[in-house]
Design an enzyme around this catalytic site. Sequence first.
Site, PDB file in Angstrom:
ATOM      1  N   LYS A   1      -1.136  -4.738   2.991  1.00 61.63           N
ATOM      2  CA  LYS A   1      -1.781  -3.885   1.991  1.00 61.63           C
ATOM      3  C   LYS A   1      -2.812  -3.036   2.719  1.00 61.63           C
ATOM      4  O   LYS A   1      -3.692  -3.570   3.405  1.00 61.63           O
ATOM      5  CB  LYS A   1      -2.447  -4.723   0.900  1.00 61.63           C
ATOM      6  CG  LYS A   1      -3.079  -3.893  -0.227  1.00 61.63           C
ATOM      7  CD  LYS A   1      -3.602  -4.808  -1.350  1.00 61.63           C
ATOM      8  CE  LYS A   1      -4.114  -3.981  -2.536  1.00 61.63           C
ATOM      9  NZ  LYS A   1      -5.362  -3.274  -2.243  1.00 61.63           N
TER      10      LYS A   1
ATOM     11  N   VAL B   1     -10.468 -11.284  -5.349  1.00 63.05           N
ATOM     12  CA  VAL B   1     -11.361 -12.388  -4.990  1.00 63.05           C
ATOM     13  C   VAL B   1     -11.979 -12.975  -6.251  1.00 63.05           C
ATOM     14  O   VAL B   1     -12.489 -12.245  -7.102  1.00 63.05           O
ATOM     15  CB  VAL B   1     -12.454 -11.902  -4.014  1.00 63.05           C
ATOM     16  CG1 VAL B   1     -13.478 -13.003  -3.759  1.00 63.05           C
ATOM     17  CG2 VAL B   1     -11.825 -11.443  -2.699  1.00 63.05           C
TER      18      VAL B   1
ATOM     19  N   HIS C   1      -3.089   1.474  -1.166  1.00 69.16           N
ATOM     20  CA  HIS C   1      -4.174   1.907  -2.049  1.00 69.16           C
ATOM     21  C   HIS C   1      -4.518   3.334  -1.633  1.00 69.16           C
ATOM     22  O   HIS C   1      -4.891   3.578  -0.487  1.00 69.16           O
ATOM     23  CB  HIS C   1      -5.393   1.001  -1.912  1.00 69.16           C
ATOM     24  CG  HIS C   1      -6.515   1.400  -2.827  1.00 69.16           C
ATOM     25  ND1 HIS C   1      -6.645   0.886  -4.093  1.00 69.16           N
ATOM     26  CD2 HIS C   1      -7.530   2.283  -2.670  1.00 69.16           C
ATOM     27  CE1 HIS C   1      -7.701   1.433  -4.677  1.00 69.16           C
ATOM     28  NE2 HIS C   1      -8.251   2.284  -3.821  1.00 69.16           N
TER      29      HIS C   1
ATOM     30  N   CYS D   1      -9.263  -4.037   2.617  1.00 67.66           N
ATOM     31  CA  CYS D   1     -10.571  -4.362   2.043  1.00 67.66           C
ATOM     32  C   CYS D   1     -11.665  -3.547   2.733  1.00 67.66           C
ATOM     33  O   CYS D   1     -11.837  -3.634   3.949  1.00 67.66           O
ATOM     34  CB  CYS D   1     -10.867  -5.848   2.186  1.00 67.66           C
ATOM     35  SG  CYS D   1     -12.495  -6.317   1.528  1.00 67.66           S
TER      36      CYS D   1
END
Length: 317
Positions: free
Chosen positions: A158, A35, A186, A116
């Site tokens: 993701k 971002v 991740h 996120c």
Amino acid sequence: MKSDCMQTTICQERKKDPIEMFHSGQLVKVCAPMVRYSKLAFRTLVRKYSCDLCYTPMIVAADFVKSIKARDSEFTTNQGDCPLIVQFAANDARLLSDAARIVCPYANGIDINCGCPQRWAMAEGYGACLINKPELVQDMVKQVRNQVETPGFSVSIKIRIHDDLKRTVDLCQKAEATGVSWITVHGRTAEERHQPVHYDSIKIIKENMSIPVIANGDIRSLKEAENVWRITGTDGVMVARGLLANPAMFAGYEETPLKCIWDWVDIALELGTPYMCFHQHLMYMMEKITSRQEKRVFNALSSTSAIIDYLTDHYGI
């Protein structure tokens, strides 16, 4: 939405399928969605230094579809900006497919943010909360596949991992069965921030998949990238903060070379990068090569001309 060339030209440039890179057997080096930071100017910079694939910052699909202003401010590209993946935050299959159709002529694919951990994103039903909603993820992938028929257009996700890794493997296998092109993992849970990355978990996920998997988390040098690639058996690595600190990382530089700083100045000025973004990137790049006193002076600069004067005086740039 802005572009520096005609749509037909961009379509020609986008013909290469990123999947081919993952099947090459070589380490695929990926710039993460960040971002404010992984915008056109920064993507242009890292591509000069051996980055193979770039992601846009996360874009909220609903805003992108409904607002011309959002499209113009959130997504800018040009002919050299490829291969490119546009990452969306979404919780609605129809809106996501509409967003995918809009960017299809200008990108190689879209990615659904399922990782996120920020509270605002999860409160809106975006990001890491989606790892607990595999059916919704499947629905969004299916809808994009049904609505965007462009050959080679990828749909990826993701994710972060669960405490119970079996749930993560199940999520990934369901996504694969639905037609997802690749998965970026991740190696932390949604609750973890600075804890060590669970590379062993990424390895297990890769071993249970037939599609490409990208490893992500705490990679700060090319040597670390190559090591993570080897120990996880993945097809590529994705880097965020490591590239902010050193955009030349994938080319093997241990710290940002002066040439890279000069390249950033040229690119940012050419593309009209806003001052705050221009300055912030330089602050990241110069972190390791400036003293505490130099940082105080540089970080307090308030104009592009002052920055250029500083770089000229101190580094001969």
